[in-house]
Each structure stands twice: as structure tokens, then as C-alpha cells.
Design a protein around this motif. Structure first.
Motif, PDB file in Angstrom:
ATOM      1  N   ASP A  95     -18.046  -3.065 -13.147  1.00 34.09           N
ATOM      2  CA  ASP A  95     -18.385  -3.359 -11.754  1.00 34.09           C
ATOM      3  C   ASP A  95     -18.608  -4.858 -11.551  1.00 34.09           C
ATOM      4  O   ASP A  95     -19.143  -5.550 -12.424  1.00 34.09           O
ATOM      5  N   LEU A  96     -18.224  -5.324 -10.382  1.00 31.24           N
ATOM      6  CA  LEU A  96     -18.531  -6.695  -9.981  1.00 31.24           C
ATOM      7  C   LEU A  96     -19.958  -6.763  -9.466  1.00 31.24           C
ATOM      8  O   LEU A  96     -20.496  -5.797  -8.932  1.00 31.24           O
ATOM      9  N   ARG A  97     -20.573  -7.945  -9.633  1.00 33.29           N
ATOM     10  CA  ARG A  97     -21.913  -8.191  -9.107  1.00 33.29           C
ATOM     11  C   ARG A  97     -21.821  -8.968  -7.796  1.00 33.29           C
ATOM     12  O   ARG A  97     -20.846  -9.658  -7.529  1.00 33.29           O
ATOM     13  N   ALA A  98     -22.873  -8.844  -6.999  1.00 33.49           N
ATOM     14  CA  ALA A  98     -22.883  -9.501  -5.696  1.00 33.49           C
ATOM     15  C   ALA A  98     -23.036 -11.010  -5.792  1.00 33.49           C
ATOM     16  O   ALA A  98     -22.664 -11.730  -4.868  1.00 33.49           O
ATOM     17  N   TYR A  99     -23.568 -11.479  -6.939  1.00 30.79           N
ATOM     18  CA  TYR A  99     -23.899 -12.896  -7.069  1.00 30.79           C
ATOM     19  C   TYR A  99     -22.982 -13.598  -8.061  1.00 30.79           C
ATOM     20  O   TYR A  99     -22.483 -13.000  -9.020  1.00 30.79           O
ATOM     21  N   ALA A 100     -22.796 -14.900  -7.826  1.00 33.91           N
ATOM     22  CA  ALA A 100     -21.980 -15.736  -8.716  1.00 33.91           C
ATOM     23  C   ALA A 100     -22.813 -16.206  -9.900  1.00 33.91           C
ATOM     24  O   ALA A 100     -24.047 -16.228  -9.858  1.00 33.91           O
ATOM     25  N   THR A 101     -22.138 -16.600 -10.962  1.00 27.89           N
ATOM     26  CA  THR A 101     -22.798 -17.130 -12.157  1.00 27.89           C
ATOM     27  C   THR A 101     -22.416 -18.592 -12.361  1.00 27.89           C
ATOM     28  O   THR A 101     -21.374 -19.061 -11.886  1.00 27.89           O
ATOM     29  N   ASP A 102     -23.281 -19.327 -13.100  1.00 32.35           N
ATOM     30  CA  ASP A 102     -22.976 -20.709 -13.423  1.00 32.35           C
ATOM     31  C   ASP A 102     -22.207 -20.778 -14.742  1.00 32.35           C
ATOM     32  O   ASP A 102     -21.807 -19.748 -15.300  1.00 32.35           O
ATOM     33  N   MET A 106     -25.436 -17.569 -16.070  1.00 31.47           N
ATOM     34  CA  MET A 106     -26.658 -17.188 -15.369  1.00 31.47           C
ATOM     35  C   MET A 106     -26.352 -16.987 -13.880  1.00 31.47           C
ATOM     36  O   MET A 106     -25.590 -17.744 -13.279  1.00 31.47           O
ATOM     37  N   TYR A 107     -26.946 -15.948 -13.311  1.00 36.88           N
ATOM     38  CA  TYR A 107     -26.741 -15.688 -11.888  1.00 36.88           C
ATOM     39  C   TYR A 107     -27.517 -16.682 -11.039  1.00 36.88           C
ATOM     40  O   TYR A 107     -28.623 -17.110 -11.388  1.00 36.88           O
ATOM     41  N   SER A 151     -29.394  -6.051 -17.528  1.00 34.31           N
ATOM     42  CA  SER A 151     -28.281  -6.892 -17.075  1.00 34.31           C
ATOM     43  C   SER A 151     -28.315  -7.155 -15.575  1.00 34.31           C
ATOM     44  O   SER A 151     -27.396  -7.750 -15.014  1.00 34.31           O
ATOM     45  N   ASP A 152     -29.369  -6.741 -14.919  1.00 38.61           N
ATOM     46  CA  ASP A 152     -29.505  -6.865 -13.469  1.00 38.61           C
ATOM     47  C   ASP A 152     -29.628  -8.338 -13.064  1.00 38.61           C
ATOM     48  O   ASP A 152     -30.426  -9.080 -13.647  1.00 38.61           O
ATOM     49  N   PRO A 153     -28.875  -8.793 -12.058  1.00 38.08           N
ATOM     50  CA  PRO A 153     -29.023 -10.181 -11.589  1.00 38.08           C
ATOM     51  C   PRO A 153     -30.438 -10.514 -11.116  1.00 38.08           C
ATOM     52  O   PRO A 153     -30.842 -11.689 -11.178  1.00 38.08           O
ATOM     53  N   TYR A 154     -31.195  -9.524 -10.659  1.00 43.46           N
ATOM     54  CA  TYR A 154     -32.562  -9.775 -10.204  1.00 43.46           C
ATOM     55  C   TYR A 154     -33.543  -9.924 -11.367  1.00 43.46           C
ATOM     56  O   TYR A 154     -34.685 -10.349 -11.164  1.00 43.46           O
ATOM     57  N   HIS A 155     -33.133  -9.542 -12.569  1.00 41.73           N
ATOM     58  CA  HIS A 155     -33.970  -9.714 -13.755  1.00 41.73           C
ATOM     59  C   HIS A 155     -34.164 -11.213 -13.983  1.00 41.73           C
ATOM     60  O   HIS A 155     -33.192 -11.969 -14.080  1.00 41.73           O
ATOM     61  N   PRO A 156     -35.418 -11.680 -14.091  1.00 45.63           N
ATOM     62  CA  PRO A 156     -35.664 -13.122 -14.227  1.00 45.63           C
ATOM     63  C   PRO A 156     -34.936 -13.777 -15.390  1.00 45.63           C
ATOM     64  O   PRO A 156     -34.582 -14.974 -15.303  1.00 45.63           O
ATOM     65  N   ALA A 157     -34.676 -13.035 -16.460  1.00 49.06           N
ATOM     66  CA  ALA A 157     -33.983 -13.613 -17.612  1.00 49.06           C
ATOM     67  C   ALA A 157     -32.505 -13.851 -17.331  1.00 49.06           C
ATOM     68  O   ALA A 157     -31.842 -14.570 -18.087  1.00 49.06           O
ATOM     69  N   ASN A 159     -31.216 -14.904 -14.162  1.00 51.03           N
ATOM     70  CA  ASN A 159     -30.904 -15.816 -13.056  1.00 51.03           C
ATOM     71  C   ASN A 159     -31.657 -17.139 -13.187  1.00 51.03           C
ATOM     72  O   ASN A 159     -32.599 -17.247 -13.975  1.00 51.03           O
ATOM     73  N   ILE A 160     -31.227 -18.102 -12.403  1.00 50.41           N
ATOM     74  CA  ILE A 160     -31.816 -19.452 -12.457  1.00 50.41           C
ATOM     75  C   ILE A 160     -32.859 -19.653 -11.367  1.00 50.41           C
ATOM     76  O   ILE A 160     -33.396 -20.761 -11.209  1.00 50.41           O
ATOM     77  N   ASN A 161     -33.220 -18.594 -10.662  1.00 44.56           N
ATOM     78  CA  ASN A 161     -33.977 -18.760  -9.425  1.00 44.56           C
ATOM     79  C   ASN A 161     -35.480 -18.573  -9.556  1.00 44.56           C
ATOM     80  O   ASN A 161     -36.238 -19.107  -8.747  1.00 44.56           O
ATOM     81  N   TYR A 162     -35.931 -17.802 -10.538  1.00 37.63           N
ATOM     82  CA  TYR A 162     -37.379 -17.593 -10.663  1.00 37.63           C
ATOM     83  C   TYR A 162     -37.712 -17.094 -12.066  1.00 37.63           C
ATOM     84  O   TYR A 162     -36.842 -16.606 -12.808  1.00 37.63           O
ATOM     85  N   SER A 163     -38.981 -17.228 -12.413  1.00 40.24           N
ATOM     86  CA  SER A 163     -39.495 -16.741 -13.697  1.00 40.24           C
ATOM     87  C   SER A 163     -40.116 -15.358 -13.498  1.00 40.24           C
ATOM     88  O   SER A 163     -40.290 -14.889 -12.370  1.00 40.24           O
ATOM     89  N   TYR A 164     -40.485 -14.726 -14.616  1.00 44.87           N
ATOM     90  CA  TYR A 164     -41.172 -13.447 -14.535  1.00 44.87           C
ATOM     91  C   TYR A 164     -42.448 -13.575 -13.705  1.00 44.87           C
ATOM     92  O   TYR A 164     -42.738 -12.752 -12.830  1.00 44.87           O
ATOM     93  N   GLU A 165     -43.218 -14.613 -13.990  1.00 42.97           N
ATOM     94  CA  GLU A 165     -44.497 -14.800 -13.312  1.00 42.97           C
ATOM     95  C   GLU A 165     -44.299 -15.049 -11.823  1.00 42.97           C
ATOM     96  O   GLU A 165     -45.000 -14.477 -10.981  1.00 42.97           O
TER      97      GLU A 165
END
Length: 468
Positions: A95-102, A106-107, A151-157, A159-165
Motif C-alpha cells: 500500500d502507498l502512504r499518504a505522506y512523502a518521505t525524505d 522518514m515521513y 511502520s505507521d507514519p504517525y509513529h514518532p520514530a 517521521n521528522i515532525n515530533y518526538s514521543y514526548e
């Protein structure tokens, strides 16, 4: 001035052609024909100004990710199908993901993967061209727990957008998503008020709507079989309708409780101002007579304010995980016909392995209903079990317009009495075999009394009585 008028006319013509290609009806200078409850009988759907019964049988839930999508839609159309389910899911292999990667894989939740959205556009365009209604489910809990979370794009590990905390998320959610432990589904202000993650969720929904709102053949459902909090659903119902602006859209929520009489389902049943239709897919977890009785509870509950009741997934196959409870291929076909006799506005077979998908039994079931529609319209008849006598549990089901048309469904074999005391004169009695969608014998009968009906097929049949 003449030149201006010429180009204006050309512009209108081009716009009209574009609307027709997208399945949008142009009438008297405005857009018209959206899917909506039928004005003459709001228990059924209306599309392009005409009532219709929605039937479906497809091999995937997130159908826009299907490689052979166009031919699959053609196959559905060929057997009389006009209804699909489409979750915005991306958890299956390939499946394709909704978000692009660098460059590092990383999403970036601020960048879209246009290939994903192009596939979604193709589904919307191709279904519009074929007059196939799309029921979209925006969130699917199974995308965001267990191994799928890793493998979820929303998983903090990932993506480049936020940390777990920062996001208030953890690295593992190992339990079944029905445990409702994932904070992803608590972000709204009335719950965790997680504005950081909610901003990305809002962005996703806005992107989805920017594509789907161009079309008039789309139904919207917030979640797939959720056990989430009511505040989550209320928030997204309000958000989606606000984003739709002046466009009237049809929206619901699909709750998970198999007991459809429960308080969980009343969150939808009690709020017609919020939810325009009802999805009762989870009733197909109930077999036999209980499946029918529970559905009658729902229809009686909303009797004073009827809305379409959809069943976007009918469970049951030889490979389903619940065959030990009788959720098998026979159950799926029986549920489909109980739905149709009982007044459901849509019925669709769930995808394999939990459902039949598009297979011989489901194909013949759809074809059987379309053959019946050549002789009787389901919105012209009502469930009338009081017209049957000598009946055992789950032996036969009846719908009728008393005195004119009677339809009796036998899930297997059986013999019952049908009250024709209100039918004056002669009538025809025809039998339809559901295992091969073929008409069987036809005979002439007289009204004014009770007749005996004995099913000619142990594999399921329908008796149709029509006044001459």
C-alpha cells in the motif's frame, strides 16, 4: 461583447462536460443529483433524482489501493453492483502512504505523497463514471496498533515532525485496537486536547475532503467499527460538516458492538441531526433469527424519523475467523437476503478472508436481487412477517404490499402458509433460485385465501407473488 459571450458559453460547456465526467448532474444551471435519502421514502437512497438499492461485493476494504481497480469495478457493475466500501487505510503490504518521505526514508507529515492521492482520485472518478456509490471510512483503528503501528507514519520514530514526548505517543500498542488504548483516538479538545497531533489529523481530513467533495456519489463514515469515545465522533462529525461548507454531505459513524441494541449504537440512532444515515454492519455477527430480530429493533427504533440503514460489510465465508459461531458462507448469503427483505438501504459482502468478496455465492446473490427488481421495487414493499404462519425460526421471511405484491425468502428449504386474503383475483407465483440466480417454475394462483408455499430448493429460494 459577442466575443465575451462566445467564450462564456464555451466555459459553461466545458464545465458541464467536466461535471458529467465526474458523475455530477448539471440541471438548470446548478449542480444536482447528490446521494441523499429519497424524498418519497427516506429509508432508501436517492441518486441523480432516482431511488436506488445499493448492492456490493468487492475484494478489498481500501479499494483505492487495489492494483486491478478499474477491471474490478467493471466486474462489479456487470453483476448489478453499485456500491463499494473504501477505507483510507494503508497498512497492507504494497500500500502507498499518504505522506512523502525524505532522503532518509522518514515521513514528513507536512508533505503529501501525490501517488496515494492520485489513486484516490482514480477511484472517485472511475466510480462516478459507473454510477457506483462510494462509502468512505476516514479512520481505521487497525492501522494504528499492534505490528501496523511500527511502520505507521504517525509513529514518532517514523517521521521528522515530533518526538514521543511531544506527541504523547508510545512506541508500542500491542493489544487489539478494540482495547481503545491508542491516544491517536483521544486528540480532540473534549478528551486529551492534543493539539499537535490533532493539527496533522485535521490536515489529513481536509486533504481527503478537497478530493471527495468534488463528487456527488460519496457517503462519509468517520471510523471503521470503533469502540472509541463519543466525543471523538462528535468532534469529527462537526469538523467534517463545517469543512464541507454549503455542500450537503451524508455522514455516519460505525460502532463496533455486536449487540446493535446497545447504548453504543444509540449514539447514532438518537442523533439524526448529526448522523444522516446508520451503518449496521456489525449486526452480521448475529446469525439466523437473531440477525433479523435485531435489525427489526433498529427499524422500529427509528420509525418516527426513518433514515437509510446501510450494511457495508456482511461477514461470513468458509475462511472467516468465526466459522465456529456459524459466521460462514451460508450465513453471509442469508444475511444479505434478510437485509434486502428487511428494508436495508445497502448490503455489501465483506472482503476475504472474513467475507465472500466477489465470489460465486455473492455474485449470484446480487444478480438474484437485480432480477427481482425487474418485477418488484423493494421500496414499494414492507416487512410483513404477520402474513406468514406455520413458520419455524429462520425458516422464511416476508415483505409485501398487501393485495398486490408478496416476496417470501427461504434461506434453505421449508414450507409456510402465506395469507393472501387481501389479494383479489388472480396472481402469478414465480420461484427464483438464489444459488444460480435462475427463475424456476411459474404458476397461476388465486387470491382471497391462505396458500401453502414449499421451497423447491434446499439451497435457498425466493417466492414472488404478483397480482395480475
Amino acid at each position: 461583447m459577442k466575443l465575451f459571450f462566445y467564450f462564456t458559453c464555451i466555459g459553461i460547456l466545458v464545465s458541464a462536460i467536466a461535471c458529467q465526467q465526474k458523475g455530477i448532474k448539471v440541471q438548470e444551471g446548478k449542480l444536482d443529483g447528490s446521494i441523499r435519502p429519497w424524498s418519497e421514502n427516506p429509508a432508501y437512497w436517492e441518486f441523480k433524482g432516482e431511488p436506488l438499492l445499493l448492492l456490493g461485493a468487492t475484494d478489498n476494504d481500501n479499494l483505492f489501493q487495489q492494483p486491478n481497480l478499474k477491471s474490478h469495478l467493471d466486474s462489479l457493475k456487470a453483476i448489478g453492483g453499485n456500491y463499494i466500501r473504501n477505507t483510507m487505510s494503508d497498512r497492507d503490504p504494497g500500500d502507498l502512504r499518504a505522506y512523502a518521505t525524505d532522503d532518509n526514508g522518514m515521513y514528513d507529515l507536512n508533505l503529501w505523497n501525490e501517488a496515494y492521492w492520485n489513486q484516490f482520485d482514480s477511484l472517485l472518478q472511475w466510480t462516478a463514471q459507473r454510477d457506483i456509490i462510494v462509502q468512505i471510512e476516514i479512520w481505521d483503528r487497525f492501522d494504528h496498533s499492534r505490528k501496523e503501528w511500527l511502520s505507521d507514519p504517525y509513529h514518532p520514530a517514523n517521521n521528522i515532525n515530533y518526538s514521543y514526548e511531544e506527541a504523547g505517543l508510545d512506541s508500542l500498542y500491542p493489544n487489539h485496537p478494540g482495547a481503545n488504548e491508542q491516544p491517536f483516538f483521544y486528540t480532540v479538545p473534549a478528551l486529551d486536547d492534543n493539539s499537535l497531533l490533532l493539527d496533522y489529523q485535521q490536515s489529513f481530513v481536509r486533504k481527503l475532503l478537497s478530493h471527495a467533495l468534488e463528487y456527488d456519489h460519496v457517503l462519509y463514515c468517520i471510523d471503521n467499527e470503533t469502540k472509541g469515545e463519543d466525543e471523538w465522533a462528535v468532534y469529527w462529525a462537526e469538523f467534517i460538516k463545517k469543512e464541507a461548507g454549503d455542500k450537503e454531505i451524508m455522514l455516519t459513524q460505525m460502532w463496533d458492538d455486536w449487540d446493535i441494541k446497545s447504548d453504543m449504537h444509540k449514539r447514532t440512532l438518537d442523533h439524526p441531526e448529526r448522523y444522516d444515515y446508520i451503518d449496521m454492519s456489525q449486526n452480521s455477527h448475529n446469525t439466523g433469527q437473531l440477525n433479523w430480530d435485531n435489525a427489526r429493533f433498529i427499524f422500529n427504533y427509528i420509525h418516527s424519523n426513518p433514515r437509510p440503514v446501510n450494511s457495508t460489510k456482511i461477514y461470513g465465508s468458509k475462511t472467516s475467523p468465526w466459522t465456529n459461531r456459524g459466521i460462514d458462507d451460508r450465513h453471509a448469503v442469508e444475511t444479505f437476503f434478510r437485509n434486502i427483505i428487511g428494508g436495508f438501504a445497502s448490503s455489501r459482502f465483506h472482503r476475504p478472508p472474513a467475507g465472500l468478496g466477489m465470489s460465486d455465492p455473492s455474485i449470484h446473490a446480487l444478480m438474484s436481487v437485480r432480477k427481482l427488481e425487474e418485477k418488484i421495487k423493494f421500496w414499494e414493499i414492507d416487512p410483513r412477517m404477520d402474513l406468514l404462519s406455520g413458520r419455524e425460526a429462520n425458516e422464511a421471511y416476508c415483505a409485501a404490499k398487501e393485495g398486490e405484491r408478496y416476496l417470501v425468502y427461504f434461506p434453505q428449504g421449508g414450507e409456510v402458509s402465506l395469507d393472501l386474503s387481501s389479494l383479489e383475483g388472480n396472481a402469478s407465483l414465480q420461484w427464483l433460485s438464489i444459488v444460480d440466480a435462475e427463475w424456476l417454475e411459474t404458476s397461476k394462483i388465486s387470491g382471497g385465501d391462505t396458500i401453502q408455499l414449499s421451497s423447491p430448493a434446499s439451497t435457498g429460494s425466493l417466492a414472488l407473488v404478483v397480482k395480475e
